[in-house]
Design an enzyme around this catalytic site. Sequence first.
Site, PDB file in Angstrom:
ATOM      1  N   GLY A   1       0.845  -1.199   0.000  1.00  0.00           N
ATOM      2  CA  GLY A   1       0.000   0.000   0.000  1.00  0.00           C
ATOM      3  C   GLY A   1       0.871   1.237   0.000  1.00  0.00           C
ATOM      4  O   GLY A   1       2.104   1.147   0.089  1.00  0.00           O
ATOM      5  N   SER A   2       0.231   2.405  -0.064  1.00  0.00           N
ATOM      6  CA  SER A   2       1.013   3.639  -0.208  1.00  0.00           C
ATOM      7  C   SER A   2       1.799   3.966   1.067  1.00  0.00           C
ATOM      8  O   SER A   2       2.923   4.478   0.980  1.00  0.00           O
ATOM      9  CB  SER A   2       0.093   4.802  -0.582  1.00  0.00           C
ATOM     10  OG  SER A   2      -0.957   4.921   0.353  1.00  0.00           O
ATOM     11  N   THR A   3       1.249   3.667   2.240  1.00  0.00           N
ATOM     12  CA  THR A   3       1.975   3.972   3.482  1.00  0.00           C
ATOM     13  C   THR A   3       3.130   2.984   3.672  1.00  0.00           C
ATOM     14  O   THR A   3       4.242   3.376   4.034  1.00  0.00           O
ATOM     15  CB  THR A   3       1.018   3.935   4.700  1.00  0.00           C
ATOM     16  OG1 THR A   3      -0.230   4.511   4.330  1.00  0.00           O
ATOM     17  CG2 THR A   3       1.606   4.688   5.876  1.00  0.00           C
TER      18      THR A   3
ATOM     19  N   ASP B   1       3.202  -2.498   8.183  1.00  0.00           N
ATOM     20  CA  ASP B   1       2.186  -2.522   7.134  1.00  0.00           C
ATOM     21  C   ASP B   1       1.176  -1.401   7.389  1.00  0.00           C
ATOM     22  O   ASP B   1       1.074  -0.890   8.507  1.00  0.00           O
ATOM     23  CB  ASP B   1       1.478  -3.888   7.138  1.00  0.00           C
ATOM     24  CG  ASP B   1       0.824  -4.225   5.809  1.00  0.00           C
ATOM     25  OD1 ASP B   1       0.670  -3.320   4.965  1.00  0.00           O
ATOM     26  OD2 ASP B   1       0.439  -5.390   5.618  1.00  0.00           O
ATOM     27  N   GLY B   2       0.420  -1.058   6.378  1.00  0.00           N
ATOM     28  CA  GLY B   2      -0.648  -0.072   6.515  1.00  0.00           C
ATOM     29  C   GLY B   2      -1.954  -0.746   6.898  1.00  0.00           C
ATOM     30  O   GLY B   2      -2.013  -1.960   7.113  1.00  0.00           O
TER      31      GLY B   2
ATOM     32  N   ASP C   1      -6.573  -0.059   6.460  1.00  0.00           N
ATOM     33  CA  ASP C   1      -7.669   0.792   5.984  1.00  0.00           C
ATOM     34  C   ASP C   1      -8.449   1.376   7.147  1.00  0.00           C
ATOM     35  O   ASP C   1      -8.949   2.496   7.066  1.00  0.00           O
ATOM     36  CB  ASP C   1      -8.576  -0.013   5.058  1.00  0.00           C
ATOM     37  CG  ASP C   1      -7.791  -0.532   3.872  1.00  0.00           C
ATOM     38  OD1 ASP C   1      -7.256   0.311   3.128  1.00  0.00           O
ATOM     39  OD2 ASP C   1      -7.666  -1.756   3.712  1.00  0.00           O
TER      40      ASP C   1
ATOM     41  N   GLU D   1      -0.582 -10.603   3.284  1.00  0.00           N
ATOM     42  CA  GLU D   1      -0.361  -9.752   4.461  1.00  0.00           C
ATOM     43  C   GLU D   1      -0.725 -10.498   5.736  1.00  0.00           C
ATOM     44  O   GLU D   1       0.001 -10.429   6.739  1.00  0.00           O
ATOM     45  CB  GLU D   1      -1.200  -8.472   4.351  1.00  0.00           C
ATOM     46  CG  GLU D   1      -0.691  -7.502   3.303  1.00  0.00           C
ATOM     47  CD  GLU D   1      -1.599  -6.310   3.075  1.00  0.00           C
ATOM     48  OE1 GLU D   1      -1.092  -5.277   2.632  1.00  0.00           O
ATOM     49  OE2 GLU D   1      -2.814  -6.415   3.323  1.00  0.00           O
TER      50      GLU D   1
END
Length: 225
Positions: A29-31, A83-84, A86, A105
Site C-alpha cells: 500500500g502507499s503507506t 504494514d498499513g 484501511d 499480508e
Amino acid sequence: MANDQEKEAAARASLQFVRDGQVVGLGTGSTAAYFIRLLGEEVKKGLRIRGIPTSTRSQELAQSLGIPLTTLDECQEIAVTVDGADEVDPQLRLIKGGGGALLREKIVASATRQFVIVADASKQVARLGKFPLPVEVIRFAQALVAKRIAALGAYVQLRTSPDGQPYVTDENNHILDCHFGEIRDPDRLAHELSDTPGVVEHGLFIDMASVALFARGTEIIQLTR
Ligand code: 5RP
C-alpha cells in the site's frame, strides 16, 4: 498533500522497531511503500536486514531499492512487520485489503512477533466498517460466497480493475468488497467469514497488531496492545 506527509511521518516513526540482523515483513500500500523506501535508505547506510514482501508490488519496490529479500520457505519467523491498514479500532483490530494484498499480508503477520501498523490519522476509527471489508474468494465459489455474505447484512461488490475486468490477486483469486456499515461484532463476523467455504481469507485482522502509529500533522500517536 498533508495526507502523504502523515503517511511518511508514520512510516519514519516505525523505523525505531527495526533492528540490525532482523527479518522484516514488508507491507503493501502507499503507506507501507514509504516504509520500504525509508528502509531502503537505511540499508544503503549499512543496516543489515532481510525482507519478506507481502505482494509482488512490494517485492519489486524492495528489489529496486537493493533491499535483500528472503521467503517464508527459508524463514518462518519474522521479527517485525510494518504494514498499513484501511481502518484501526481502539483494540487494534484492523480492516485491511484495500490494496488487494490481504492474504499474503495476513500470512506474514501471523508469522510475525511485532506487527506494526503505520497510518495517517484518517485510519483511526471508533468502530470498524465504514471502509468496505475485502474478502478474497475462490473464483469458482464467488457467486455463492457473495450471496452468503449478503445474507449476513452486507452489500457485496466484486472488485474490478480499471479495465473493468475482475481484480485478480497475487494468488489468482478475486476480491469481494463487502459494505457492512458499522461492524458491531468484528470477532464474530471474522469467524463467520472464516467458516464460509470458498472464502480464502478476509480483511479483518484481529489480535494481530501490537503497535499502531498514526500521524496527525507532525504528531505521532502510538497505540499499543
Ligand atoms: C493492502 C492493504 C493496505 O495496507 C491498506 O489498503 C492501506 O493502504 P494505504 O496505505 O495505501 O492507505 O491492506 O492490501
